[in-house]
Scaffold this active site. Structure first.
Site, PDB file in Angstrom:
ATOM      1  N   ASP A  54      58.851  45.552  62.116  1.00  0.00           N
ATOM      2  CA  ASP A  54      59.394  44.451  60.777  1.00  0.00           C
ATOM      3  C   ASP A  54      58.409  44.971  60.132  1.00  0.00           C
ATOM      4  OD1 ASP A  54      60.637  42.417  59.875  1.00  0.00           O
ATOM      5  OD2 ASP A  54      59.913  41.240  60.821  1.00  0.00           O
ATOM      6  N   TRP A  55      58.767  44.682  59.022  1.00  0.00           N
ATOM      7  CA  TRP A  55      58.570  45.014  57.666  1.00  0.00           C
ATOM      8  C   TRP A  55      56.941  44.563  57.193  1.00  0.00           C
ATOM      9  CZ3 TRP A  55      62.745  46.557  59.712  1.00  0.00           C
ATOM     10  CH2 TRP A  55      63.448  48.387  58.820  1.00  0.00           C
TER      11      TRP A  55
END
Length: 736
Positions: A263-264
């Protein structure tokens, strides 16, 4: 120097490098794995490292020398996100990236129809393909543990079986377009508060019985090509580089051969990322250019720091080859697949698909005195009240925010359907505070003005007295602290003084229809004062038309709730015995396997509306259930049948649900668990025989003392009904 923004082009650096050498062409007639090994054998160490981390906000480099294209990711699960600048979150200002917004995944789950999941996946996959994205960051299948989770609207409800059945055709539909579905967030991402670091303590029974099955189905039945790690921690390790989740369960036990995408901002350590199963690193810093480097993405954990460890001999290329192999496999399945279709974007076909899904997902919660459907021959003065009747719902909410081609509001849908047959007027009745605009550079937060709730309420209540019917359209929205990524709700009750408004409207007009637009359950202290209630979810581009078709009876509602509506927050297990949101560092799921209807059954709590609940404009009668045998051997199956008849005057669809009860378990088990469902369409007066076949897997539970799934001989009961709270028939059987 600015980099090229177009996703179909190479970055300046990659383009320049590509011009300096004659590309080596790979033989695409060989089987997939041979092609992967062939490409891997030709790559340098630097090229292998380059393809496992980002080069921009949403892309990672390919191997220009070998003719392998870049990978382009896109949010989100409900539509294809607008293009953003190379190094920033701000919109890139394109004029060709306005998408079709599909309903939120809670709405899809509420259809209880795998055919709708397949249609959804096919349609959104075509949109992603046309925009040349080869990884769709979705769908989400995290279990609905608490009704306050700001991101529940992106998931598929509280039951692992329902989520498992619905996610598989969605993945198949997406990937048929040569676009990888990236199923998220693996795992235990059940709250937004402290999501970046909170350590989840959960027993193995709950982990394997509740929180992992939908991911397992996505991998083993859906054949998902990508999985996204979660922000939170489990066993003290961040889920984006977690030995137990990624290496042991996902890759070893389930045989996952795709890529694990971070995930970012979910990556925190180079050595852990190398060893603990992460394959592709994205978004580790918000704006890489702030580092002052010519290419700040080289500072990512799996970039230059990784190369230095390789050069020093601290790590070998064993893990690197596995990561590169997986990224190459992704490329050959997507961008390197010559049979990949071209896709389509922003089409009427996609709009109508979204409308059909929204219509099937709308849940009729209550309909006393048959207020619905509204007859336009009698209702000549219609009053629509509520901000959600006009508020755009495709923007906001976090990463699922969309730039849409158009959005039909509920008010516009009602006006269009009523036409000249009725006078439709509108009053807001309440208002929400203005929010900061999203994806616009240097946007200013609008000046906050005091909202006079009493005046808005009084005006609407007064007007309601003269209307033939009142549609109140409220609920939640995509503002921070509502249905929105990054924060959770503060309370179960409706915000912005809506409860007081509804009570006043109910007193002013007996023909009140309350429409809740939300991705979460809400409290309804006025429930017994309101004759008709609909849960309409976030319906996407065609929201208004879908809602109007149900309100006026063009479509017979058939949605069923994918999660329990508790009467009070204290009736939710996470609050009654569990922990939420934890102490800032840890959260413990003390309720274990007793989530949602499992907890309501255990405590004998009557929820506001039970899991699986949903009414129709017709009625259905269930007959006597039968089993094809009284005993089932260990390697056999058993089939249950039950006649279901439409006893009303109009056609309709009913979702028949099968639950199983273990009557003699050595470990505590839920009173019942969903193990089958079928949505059947019945003409007025028609009867069908609905059947379910189960094997011993449906009877099993995870024994954490033995670390394995077990099935114990003994007596079981099949419970068949219209919801978890409306069981119509029972059949007892025995497993030998």
């Amino acid at each position: 120097m600015k980099k090229i923004l177009l996703g179909t082009f190479l970055s300046v650096a990659a383009f320049t490098a590509a011009q300096q050498e004659t590309p080596v062409y790979l033989d695409d007639t060989k089987p997939l794995e041979e092609r992967v090994e062939d490409a891997l054998s030709r790559m340098t160490r630097e090229e292998k490292v380059a393809i496992i981390h980002a080069q921009s906000k949403f892309s990672s480099p390919g191997v220009p020398r070998l003719g392998i294209p870049e990978n382009w990711m896109t949010d989100g699960p409900h539509g294809i996100r607008a293009e953003v600048l190379w190094d920033e979150w701000y919109g890139a200002g394109w004029t060709s990236d306005s998408c079709i917004a599909f309903p939120a995944l809670t709405c899809l789950a509420a259809t209880w129809n795998p055919e709708m999941a397949a249609l959804y996946g096919k349609s959104i996959g075509e949109e992603a393909r046309y925009r040349n994205k080869n990884v769709l960051l979705g769908p989400g299948v995290n279990i609905y543990r608490t009704p306050l989770n700001g991101r529940n609207f992106e998931y598929m409800g509280e039951d692992p079986y329902l989520a498992s059945v619905m996610v598989v055709p969605y993945i198949h539909g997406v990937q048929a377009n040569g676009v990888a579905a990236c199923v998220k967030h693996f795992a235990l991402n059940n709250q937004e508060i402290d999501r970046g670091h909170v350590n989840v303590n959960v027993d193995d029974r709950a982990l394997y019985e509740l929180y992992l099955p939908a991911f397992k189905a996505a991998v083993q039945e859906g054949k998902a090509w990508a999985i996204m790690g979660a922000y939170n921690r489990y066993k003290g390790e961040h889920c984006c580089h977690n030995q137990y989740l990624l290496n042991d369960i996902l890759k070893r036990d389930w045989g996952f051969d795709g890529v694990v995408v971070s995930d970012w901002g979910g990556v925190h350590d180079t050595k852990q990322s190398i060893k603990n199963g992460l394959d592709m690193e994205f978004g580790s810093w918000t704006n890489g250019l702030n580092w002052g480097a010519s290419n700040a993405y080289d500072n990512y954990y799996l970039a230059t720091p990784y190369l230095k460890l390789l050069e020093s001999g601290e790590v070998t290329e064993k893990e690197l080859d596995d990561k590169a192999r997986r990224v190459l496999r992704l490329a050959f399945r997507t961008t390197m697949n010559r049979q990949r279709p071209y896709g389509s974007f922003g089409t009427e076909q996609h709009s109508l698909a979204g409308r059909q899904i929204a219509q099937e997902g709308i849940v009729l919660l209550r309909n006393n005195r048959q207020v619905l459907p509204v007859d336009l021959a009698k209702a000549k003065k219609i009053l629509v009240v509520g901000e959600n009747a006009v508020k755009p719902m495709t923007i906001g909410g976090g990463s699922s925010s969309l730039k849409v081609k158009y959005e039909v509001s509920p008010l516009a849908g009602i006006q269009a359907r009523a036409g000249k047959e009725a006078q439709v007027s509108y009053l807001p009745g309440y208002a929400s505070p203005a929010q900061k605009e999203q994806d616009v550079k240097d946007a200013k937060t609008p000046q906050q003005e005091a909202i006079d709730y009493a005046a808005l309420r009084s005006e609407a209540i007064q007007a309601a007295k003269d209307a033939d019917v009142v549609f109140f359209i409220g609920g939640l929205n995509k503002n921070e602290g509502q249905d929105c990524e990054g924060a959770d709700r503060k309370e179960l009750n409706l915000p912005y003084q809506q409860d007081q408004l509804i009570e006043g409207l109910a007193e002013a007009n007996p023909n009140l229809v309350v429409v809740i637009i939300s991705g979460n359950a809400v409290a309804m202290p006025w429930v017994n004062e309101v004759p008709a209630i609909l849960e309409a979810w976030y319906g996407g581009t065609e929201t208004g038309n879908a809602l109007a078709s149900v309100l006026f009876g063009d479509v017979n509602p058939s949605g069923k709730l994918p999660f329990t509506f508790p009467e009070r927050l204290e009736d939710n297990a996470a609050y009654a015995v569990g922990e939420y949101p934890g102490n800032g560092e840890d959260v413990t799921y003390k309720e274990s396997i007793f989530v949602g209807y499992r907890w309501a059954d255990k405590q004998k709590n009557k929820p506001l509306f039970p899991f699986g609940h949903g009414l129709s404009y017709t009625t259905f009668e269930y007959g006597k259930a039968k089993a094809d045998k009284k005993t089932m051997d260990e390697n056999g199956c058993i089939t249950f049948t039950i006649p279901v008849k439409n006893t009303g005057k109009r056609d309709g669809s009913e979702t028949v649900q099968l639950y199983i009860r273990d009557k003699e378990s050595s470990l505590p088990r839920p009173v019942k668990e969903l193990k089958g469902f079928k949505k059947v369409k019945l003409a007025a007066g028609e009867e069908q025989l609905v059947s379910f076949t189960i094997d011993k897997q449906a009877l099993s539970f995870y024994d954490d003392t033995r670390s394995e799934w077990v099935v114990e001989p003994g007596k079981f009961e099949a419970l068949i009904g219209a919801s978890a709270g409306d069981i119509r028939a029972k059949v007892t059987f025995e497993l030998k």
